[in-house]
Design a protein around this motif. Sequence first.
Motif, PDB file in Angstrom:
ATOM      1  N   HIS A 172       0.835  -1.209   0.000  1.00  0.00           N
ATOM      2  CA  HIS A 172       0.000   0.000   0.000  1.00  0.00           C
ATOM      3  C   HIS A 172       0.859   1.245   0.000  1.00  0.00           C
ATOM      4  O   HIS A 172       2.089   1.189   0.102  1.00  0.00           O
ATOM      5  CB  HIS A 172      -0.890  -0.010   1.247  1.00  0.00           C
TER       6      HIS A 172
ATOM      7  N   PRO B 193       0.348   5.080   2.115  1.00  0.00           N
ATOM      8  CA  PRO B 193      -0.549   5.694   3.105  1.00  0.00           C
ATOM      9  C   PRO B 193      -1.366   6.873   2.577  1.00  0.00           C
ATOM     10  O   PRO B 193      -2.364   7.240   3.199  1.00  0.00           O
ATOM     11  CB  PRO B 193       0.409   6.137   4.217  1.00  0.00           C
TER      12      PRO B 193
ATOM     13  N   GLY C 276      -5.997   6.542  -1.401  1.00  0.00           N
ATOM     14  CA  GLY C 276      -7.327   6.171  -0.945  1.00  0.00           C
ATOM     15  C   GLY C 276      -7.714   4.772  -1.388  1.00  0.00           C
ATOM     16  O   GLY C 276      -8.443   4.066  -0.684  1.00  0.00           O
TER      17      GLY C 276
ATOM     18  N   SER D 119      -5.633   2.298  -1.551  1.00  0.00           N
ATOM     19  CA  SER D 119      -4.980   1.450  -0.552  1.00  0.00           C
ATOM     20  C   SER D 119      -5.762   1.460   0.755  1.00  0.00           C
ATOM     21  O   SER D 119      -5.920   0.421   1.410  1.00  0.00           O
ATOM     22  CB  SER D 119      -3.556   1.939  -0.282  1.00  0.00           C
ATOM     23  N   HIS D 120      -6.245   2.641   1.129  1.00  0.00           N
ATOM     24  CA  HIS D 120      -6.946   2.747   2.403  1.00  0.00           C
ATOM     25  C   HIS D 120      -8.205   1.883   2.419  1.00  0.00           C
ATOM     26  O   HIS D 120      -8.561   1.308   3.452  1.00  0.00           O
ATOM     27  CB  HIS D 120      -7.306   4.202   2.717  1.00  0.00           C
ATOM     28  N   ARG D 121      -8.895   1.784   1.290  1.00  0.00           N
ATOM     29  CA  ARG D 121     -10.087   0.931   1.230  1.00  0.00           C
ATOM     30  C   ARG D 121      -9.759  -0.484   1.696  1.00  0.00           C
ATOM     31  O   ARG D 121     -10.467  -1.066   2.524  1.00  0.00           O
ATOM     32  CB  ARG D 121     -10.615   0.856  -0.203  1.00  0.00           C
TER      33      ARG D 121
ATOM     34  N   HIS E 102      -7.060  -1.553   3.345  1.00  0.00           N
ATOM     35  CA  HIS E 102      -6.572  -1.523   4.729  1.00  0.00           C
ATOM     36  C   HIS E 102      -7.759  -1.451   5.696  1.00  0.00           C
ATOM     37  O   HIS E 102      -7.795  -2.170   6.706  1.00  0.00           O
ATOM     38  CB  HIS E 102      -5.650  -0.312   4.901  1.00  0.00           C
ATOM     39  N   LEU E 103      -8.723  -0.610   5.390  1.00  0.00           N
ATOM     40  CA  LEU E 103      -9.877  -0.422   6.264  1.00  0.00           C
ATOM     41  C   LEU E 103     -10.683  -1.713   6.404  1.00  0.00           C
ATOM     42  O   LEU E 103     -11.048  -2.114   7.520  1.00  0.00           O
ATOM     43  CB  LEU E 103     -10.753   0.715   5.740  1.00  0.00           C
TER      44      LEU E 103
ATOM     45  N   SER F  81      -8.365  -2.326  -5.808  1.00  0.00           N
ATOM     46  CA  SER F  81      -8.986  -2.171  -4.493  1.00  0.00           C
ATOM     47  C   SER F  81     -10.365  -2.821  -4.410  1.00  0.00           C
ATOM     48  O   SER F  81     -10.689  -3.497  -3.427  1.00  0.00           O
ATOM     49  CB  SER F  81      -9.078  -0.688  -4.112  1.00  0.00           C
TER      50      SER F  81
ATOM     51  N   SER G 159     -13.079   6.560   1.574  1.00  0.00           N
ATOM     52  CA  SER G 159     -11.772   7.215   1.687  1.00  0.00           C
ATOM     53  C   SER G 159     -11.700   8.540   0.935  1.00  0.00           C
ATOM     54  O   SER G 159     -11.231   9.549   1.479  1.00  0.00           O
ATOM     55  CB  SER G 159     -10.670   6.267   1.204  1.00  0.00           C
TER      56      SER G 159
ATOM     57  N   PHE H 116      -7.787   7.307   7.337  1.00  0.00           N
ATOM     58  CA  PHE H 116      -6.985   7.608   6.155  1.00  0.00           C
ATOM     59  C   PHE H 116      -6.071   8.777   6.522  1.00  0.00           C
ATOM     60  O   PHE H 116      -6.539   9.790   7.027  1.00  0.00           O
ATOM     61  CB  PHE H 116      -7.926   7.965   5.007  1.00  0.00           C
ATOM     62  N   ARG H 117      -4.775   8.613   6.294  1.00  0.00           N
ATOM     63  CA  ARG H 117      -3.831   9.662   6.679  1.00  0.00           C
ATOM     64  C   ARG H 117      -4.235  11.003   6.087  1.00  0.00           C
ATOM     65  O   ARG H 117      -4.484  11.130   4.888  1.00  0.00           O
ATOM     66  CB  ARG H 117      -2.411   9.317   6.230  1.00  0.00           C
TER      67      ARG H 117
END
Length: 203
Positions: free
Chosen positions: A5, A7, A10, A12-14, A16-17, A65, A160, A194-195
């Motif tokens: 991923h 950081p 978005g 990637s965040h999907r 990760h979440l 994603s 995200s 999300f950072r």
Amino acid sequence: MKLYHHPLSGHSHRAHLLLSLLGVPYELIEVDMAAGAHKSPDFLKLNPFGQVPVLDDNGVVIADSSAILVYLARKYGRTDWLPEEALAAARVQKWLSVAAGEIAYGPCAARLVTVFGADFRVEEVIARAHRILALVEAELEDRRFLLGNNPVVADIALYSYIASAPEGNVDISAYPNVRAWLARIEALPGFVGFRKTKIGLAA
């Protein structure tokens, strides 16, 4: 299970979440995109498109994603997150398509301009963002999440870039249903944020 991923991605965040919400063990591996690691021969073996995220589940490699969201929900038998009933499944797919279309070319693109210096027409992508936000606002008029009272992978797919829309100078203050929906997702057990980037309206 490894998630490659970035950081500030978005997409990637999907992935990760959902991993975190499902409570499954995973390892995060940050891809140094500034150094071009996503275009390296080793990474291109994982994903020839040279994009994050990529999920490596003990040698089973899933890129994209939305594909990762579907894979995780199916692998763990989570029909609460990805229903099998025909109409509900179709509605989830509709929103996954929105995530890849209107969200990508609206709030995501607007954020790419401010965070990464992408060459998009600012007024055009912000206008697109408001069009999809207005549609999501109407969808949430009589329900807590996109399909009803409980979240599904479609909510994760949209979260995200809508949550980070102000970073792309997209004002979400006029969308109370959307803001309440964001808060509901953020209150879910296992939520990971999300950072944030202090830029645009989020500066």
